[in-house]
Write a protein that holds these residues in place. Structure first.
Motif, PDB file in Angstrom:
ATOM      1  N   ARG A 196       0.343 -13.839  -0.992  1.00  0.00           N
ATOM      2  CA  ARG A 196      -0.705 -13.289  -1.850  1.00  0.00           C
ATOM      3  C   ARG A 196      -0.420 -11.840  -2.238  1.00  0.00           C
ATOM      4  O   ARG A 196      -0.797 -11.388  -3.318  1.00  0.00           O
ATOM      5  CB  ARG A 196      -2.044 -13.390  -1.132  1.00  0.00           C
ATOM      6  N   MET A 197       0.260 -11.137  -1.362  1.00  0.00           N
ATOM      7  CA  MET A 197       0.518  -9.711  -1.602  1.00  0.00           C
ATOM      8  C   MET A 197       1.935  -9.424  -2.083  1.00  0.00           C
ATOM      9  O   MET A 197       2.308  -8.269  -2.272  1.00  0.00           O
ATOM     10  CB  MET A 197       0.269  -8.925  -0.311  1.00  0.00           C
ATOM     11  N   ALA A 198       2.719 -10.488  -2.289  1.00  0.00           N
ATOM     12  CA  ALA A 198       4.141 -10.307  -2.590  1.00  0.00           C
ATOM     13  C   ALA A 198       4.390  -9.382  -3.774  1.00  0.00           C
ATOM     14  O   ALA A 198       5.290  -8.532  -3.741  1.00  0.00           O
ATOM     15  CB  ALA A 198       4.786 -11.672  -2.848  1.00  0.00           C
ATOM     16  N   ALA A 199       3.603  -9.530  -4.837  1.00  0.00           N
ATOM     17  CA  ALA A 199       3.830  -8.709  -6.033  1.00  0.00           C
ATOM     18  C   ALA A 199       3.570  -7.237  -5.763  1.00  0.00           C
ATOM     19  O   ALA A 199       4.315  -6.365  -6.229  1.00  0.00           O
ATOM     20  CB  ALA A 199       2.947  -9.196  -7.179  1.00  0.00           C
ATOM     21  N   PHE A 200       2.523  -6.944  -4.982  1.00  0.00           N
ATOM     22  CA  PHE A 200       2.215  -5.546  -4.666  1.00  0.00           C
ATOM     23  C   PHE A 200       3.290  -4.953  -3.759  1.00  0.00           C
ATOM     24  O   PHE A 200       3.695  -3.797  -3.927  1.00  0.00           O
ATOM     25  CB  PHE A 200       0.852  -5.446  -3.987  1.00  0.00           C
ATOM     26  N   ARG A 201       3.758  -5.751  -2.806  1.00  0.00           N
ATOM     27  CA  ARG A 201       4.769  -5.264  -1.883  1.00  0.00           C
ATOM     28  C   ARG A 201       6.109  -5.079  -2.587  1.00  0.00           C
ATOM     29  O   ARG A 201       6.910  -4.219  -2.203  1.00  0.00           O
ATOM     30  CB  ARG A 201       4.887  -6.219  -0.692  1.00  0.00           C
ATOM     31  N   ARG A 202       6.343  -5.858  -3.606  1.00  0.00           N
ATOM     32  CA  ARG A 202       7.559  -5.689  -4.409  1.00  0.00           C
ATOM     33  C   ARG A 202       7.467  -4.436  -5.281  1.00  0.00           C
ATOM     34  O   ARG A 202       8.404  -3.638  -5.352  1.00  0.00           O
ATOM     35  CB  ARG A 202       7.770  -6.930  -5.276  1.00  0.00           C
TER      36      ARG A 202
END
Length: 231
Positions: free
Chosen positions: A166-172
């Motif tokens: 769910r947070m992959a885009a923010f962490r990227r």
């Protein structure tokens, strides 16, 4: 080290077209290039990537599944709204989950798992020196997954991976803040050292700091883009 421009055409060729489209759109949403409320036109996106509507629809479906896109009647796919506080709250929860995982992993990982983690960390140096954010992001995913698996608790690992999805885009996106990959790798080094010593509490402390720093990097990166867009 200079930040790499967001160029979806430079993604790893092994990725499916739908995945390349998803990553590019997710980058633009989390960085603020695609603003909340913006409609994602399938035809325009398809033309941009030289793709049919099938991979575009799959990419949008995946973005919807993690909450970056909303499907609205008569409007289709629309970029979701994320407040700064919402993102901070997500990173705070993620920090606690990651800290729990690394604390357990420090006590439970077997020698092969520890060696795998150390090798990932060693390999990441070349990625940082080359400024290859995409490669570092993929390594980062593997790095944290090895820790999840190292808990030897399948349910905890499942929950950690679900939150990470769910947070992959923010962490990227936070990796695009100037100098962040260098600092991220240094923080990984602190985590690895604590795990190798079997110090679960120190590993958890380092991981919380790592996630807090990621949150701050994302805030700085998005604020800078907003200033540039408004200037």
């Amino acid at each position: 080290m200079q930040d790499n421009p967001m160029n979806p055409a430079e993604e790893a060729p092994s990725l499916l077209l739908s995945e390349r489209i998803r990553i590019a759109l997710a980058d633009e949403i989390t960085a603020g290039s695609l603003v909340p409320g913006a409609t994602l036109d399938e035809q325009q996106i398809g033309d941009r990537f030289g793709a049919s509507r099938t991979p575009v629809r799959e990419a949008i479906r995946q973005l919807s599944a993690v909450g970056l896109v909303e499907m609205r009647p008569r409007r289709g796919a629309v970029v979701s709204g994320f407040t700064t506080q919402r993102i901070i709250d997500m990173f705070e929860m993620s920090a606690e989950i990651e800290a729990m995982c690394v604390r357990l992993a420090a006590y439970r990982m077997n020698p092969m798992e520890r060696s795998r983690l150390a090798q990932l960390h060693e390999d990441s140096l070349a990625m940082v020196e080359a400024g290859d954010i995409d490669a570092y992001d993929r390594m980062n995913w593997s790095f944290h997954q090895v820790i999840y698996e190292g808990t030897h608790n399948a349910f905890i690992a499942e929950q950690a991976m679900a939150l990470r999805d769910r947070m992959a885009a923010f962490r990227r996106t936070q990796l695009r803040e100037t100098g962040r990959p260098v600092r991220s790798r240094e923080e990984h080094g602190d985590v690895v050292s604590a795990i190798m010593r079997g110090d679960g509490e120190e590993a958890a402390r380092c991981m919380r700091a790592h996630m807090f720093n990621a949150s701050i990097a994302l805030e700085r990166f998005t604020a800078k883009r907003e200033e540039m867009g408004g200037g």
